[in-house]
Design a protein around this motif. Sequence first.
Motif, PDB file in Angstrom:
ATOM      1  N   THR A   1       0.834  -1.206   0.000  1.00  0.00           N
ATOM      2  CA  THR A   1       0.000   0.000   0.000  1.00  0.00           C
ATOM      3  C   THR A   1       0.866   1.251   0.000  1.00  0.00           C
ATOM      4  O   THR A   1       0.596   2.205  -0.734  1.00  0.00           O
ATOM      5  N   THR A   2       1.913   1.252   0.815  1.00  0.00           N
ATOM      6  CA  THR A   2       2.785   2.425   0.886  1.00  0.00           C
ATOM      7  C   THR A   2       3.402   2.712  -0.475  1.00  0.00           C
ATOM      8  O   THR A   2       3.448   3.859  -0.920  1.00  0.00           O
ATOM      9  N   LEU A   3       3.852   1.671  -1.151  1.00  0.00           N
ATOM     10  CA  LEU A   3       4.482   1.868  -2.453  1.00  0.00           C
ATOM     11  C   LEU A   3       3.498   2.471  -3.453  1.00  0.00           C
ATOM     12  O   LEU A   3       3.822   3.396  -4.205  1.00  0.00           O
ATOM     13  N   LEU A   4       2.272   1.963  -3.439  1.00  0.00           N
ATOM     14  CA  LEU A   4       1.275   2.490  -4.363  1.00  0.00           C
ATOM     15  C   LEU A   4       0.913   3.930  -4.034  1.00  0.00           C
ATOM     16  O   LEU A   4       0.742   4.769  -4.921  1.00  0.00           O
ATOM     17  N   ARG A   5       0.806   4.233  -2.747  1.00  0.00           N
ATOM     18  CA  ARG A   5       0.456   5.601  -2.367  1.00  0.00           C
ATOM     19  C   ARG A   5       1.591   6.569  -2.680  1.00  0.00           C
ATOM     20  O   ARG A   5       1.373   7.735  -2.946  1.00  0.00           O
ATOM     21  N   ILE A   6       2.823   6.063  -2.632  1.00  0.00           N
ATOM     22  CA  ILE A   6       3.944   6.919  -3.024  1.00  0.00           C
ATOM     23  C   ILE A   6       3.877   7.166  -4.529  1.00  0.00           C
ATOM     24  O   ILE A   6       4.102   8.287  -5.000  1.00  0.00           O
ATOM     25  N   ALA A   7       3.543   6.119  -5.292  1.00  0.00           N
ATOM     26  CA  ALA A   7       3.414   6.285  -6.738  1.00  0.00           C
ATOM     27  C   ALA A   7       2.310   7.283  -7.068  1.00  0.00           C
ATOM     28  O   ALA A   7       2.415   8.056  -8.024  1.00  0.00           O
ATOM     29  N   ALA A   8       1.252   7.280  -6.262  1.00  0.00           N
ATOM     30  CA  ALA A   8       0.129   8.188  -6.495  1.00  0.00           C
ATOM     31  C   ALA A   8       0.425   9.598  -5.994  1.00  0.00           C
ATOM     32  O   ALA A   8      -0.383  10.493  -6.140  1.00  0.00           O
ATOM     33  N   ARG A   9       1.590   9.780  -5.410  1.00  0.00           N
ATOM     34  CA  ARG A   9       1.999  11.072  -4.857  1.00  0.00           C
ATOM     35  C   ARG A   9       1.173  11.495  -3.648  1.00  0.00           C
ATOM     36  O   ARG A   9       1.048  12.683  -3.368  1.00  0.00           O
ATOM     37  N   LEU A  10       0.597  10.538  -2.946  1.00  0.00           N
ATOM     38  CA  LEU A  10      -0.131  10.873  -1.720  1.00  0.00           C
ATOM     39  C   LEU A  10       0.777  10.830  -0.508  1.00  0.00           C
ATOM     40  O   LEU A  10       0.549  11.496   0.494  1.00  0.00           O
TER      41      LEU A  10
END
Lengths: 224, 225, 234
Positions: C50-59
């Motif tokens: 989840t953290t990796l995806l949220r970093i990709a989403a710039r959140l």
Amino acid sequence: MTLLSNTAVLLGKELRTEFRSRELLTTTVVFILVVVVLFSFTFDPSVSESRRFGPGLLWLAFLFAASLMLQPCFLREQNNDTLSALRLSAGDPFAIFLAKLIANTFFLLLTELLMLPVFAILYNVRILSVLPQLILVFFLGSLGVAIPGTAFSAISAQARMRELMLPLLLLPLLTPVLIASTEATASLMDTKPELRRDWLGFLAGFDVVFLTALWLFGEYLLEE
Amino acid sequence: MLKTILGAVVLFLMIAFTAYLAFNYAPIEKSMGVIQKIFYLHLPSAFSSFVALGVCFYANLMYVFKRQPKWDWLGVSAAEVGLAFISVVLVTGPIWAHPVWGIWWTWDARLTLTFVLWLLYISYLLLRSMLEEPDKRALFSALFGIFAFLDVPLVYFSIRWWRTQHPQPVILGGPGSGLEARMRVSYLLVWGAFTGLLILLLNARYKLEAMRASVEDLRTEAEVQ
Amino acid sequence: MTPPAFSPAGIRFEKIEKRYGGLYALRRVSLDISAGECAVFAGRNGSGKTTLLRIAARLVRPSSGTVDFRMKNGKEPEPASATGFVAHATMVYDELTAEENLLLFARLQGIPNATARAEALLNEVGLIERRGSLVRTFSRGMRQRIAIARALLNEPAMLLLDEPATGLDPQGIAWLAGTLHRFRDAGRTILMSLHGESEISALATRAIRLDAGSVVADTKAGANLRSILTFADA
């Protein structure tokens, strides 16, 4: 300009959601009513001396009501994580704050104006002749409450005991607004009403300072 | 470690010396009597608390832009030390006021400002205790600290204007006005000692916070395993 | 399905680290995902997906490291407009109708003809009948659909989905698989985290397993796709 148009879109959303449920408005109005009536038990409004306290008590009531009313501001964006959706689509994060603070100022002003006739009757104050000036004072004062209030709503939404946290953060900081608004209101409700431009200027200055701070630091307030 | 102990000893001697000066060297003030000597405690504390406030603000700004934990450590140290000094001011004020004016408290401009400042410091520290995650705690308390600092001049001016319109007895008569030479010397030396105290306390609290942060880190890491 | 407004985008994570105090959510993760790939992240809870995806989403801001988007045509897009994000939460307002939600987000992103676009998406995800209903009244499956509609508003080149199959019934999973199939065929890049094998994981062209914040297996490095997804040792 995207900032302005996004603010308008978001403001529309804020107003629409509130007017659909009207929860915040009704509870705030009732709260102020209760506080003002309770105050009138401790300070008998029929005694002319107590009339001195009237404006101060009115603004205290507004401040307490505001610190409750502002809590859901960012808390509701935690439902379904809509805050993340806003952060992704709204572009400049300041638009989010601008929309919320305009909405909050508007709701505050609305409840204050609804309270005014009740207050005028209980405290035997003539307000009709100075109504436009009073509205100006209420507007600048409410802005002064809403700007840091909206900012701190974002902070307290992250903290434990957030219900208590927001008043704790907000109320000491609002001392200048309390003083300025009370003085300006009191002088308008005096036997010889006077519009205190110095206090109004001060309120405007307060609003500008915190609006600028919000503009500079808003994006950090939304960080995850 | 040795440096800190040495510093503490030197500071202790300085404070002892300046206390002696304040009581025995500086003359007794004409109108207020011995109680005026609390001024040697009251004013330097006020000054130190304002310095601490400035340090806290600077640390808050640096953390928001740099995100290095050391700025957070400095911020909380400055806030706690500042709170201590402000508490001294709030306590010595009434102690001074009572024999002189016969009242414990008055809402004069300076005292009111000090009280609001005290509340803001407390809110800052309370907020920190309500934020569990270290990064969030550092960021959001720093942001609150910045807003609170911007408020301080506004609080000051609003209270002063308000008070000029509704005057109250002033607890501190202009402190710098016509200080006798011996008083001035004593005051400056005490002020120097208090600045030294401020630095020592900040340093100690900062080191403590740095240690606490690494313990917290180790504990979280251990809990995961 | 319309092809993306941008040419397909790849994403590169360079030494991404995310700490929460002493807790490392991600430890120096470096990954290069090419345009058009359908990459699946597998791993236990807390492995960092989840953290990796949220970093990709710039959140989420990484503690260190960088994230870059690579466009096939060489241009660098605005990250926010290049990606669509579907999280575990629906990220839509319960108190607004399906249509109001899509209009809101479309207008915020400056999408021209917002009304037409919202209507088209409601049709695409099969919610046109319920356009005027409050999202509060939606079932889990319908909420997933409105969430995906919101993510697709700006025709993103890349879709990020965090455990999109959670809480869906078999019908919902089949619908999602079909939808993602069409995205992939239209050339969009997909990054998603999944818990195990399903119709959806079958779409993967690449699989990466994370454990305690590090990449422990990657099909690009020769690991077996199925074994990554089923947690069997490669």
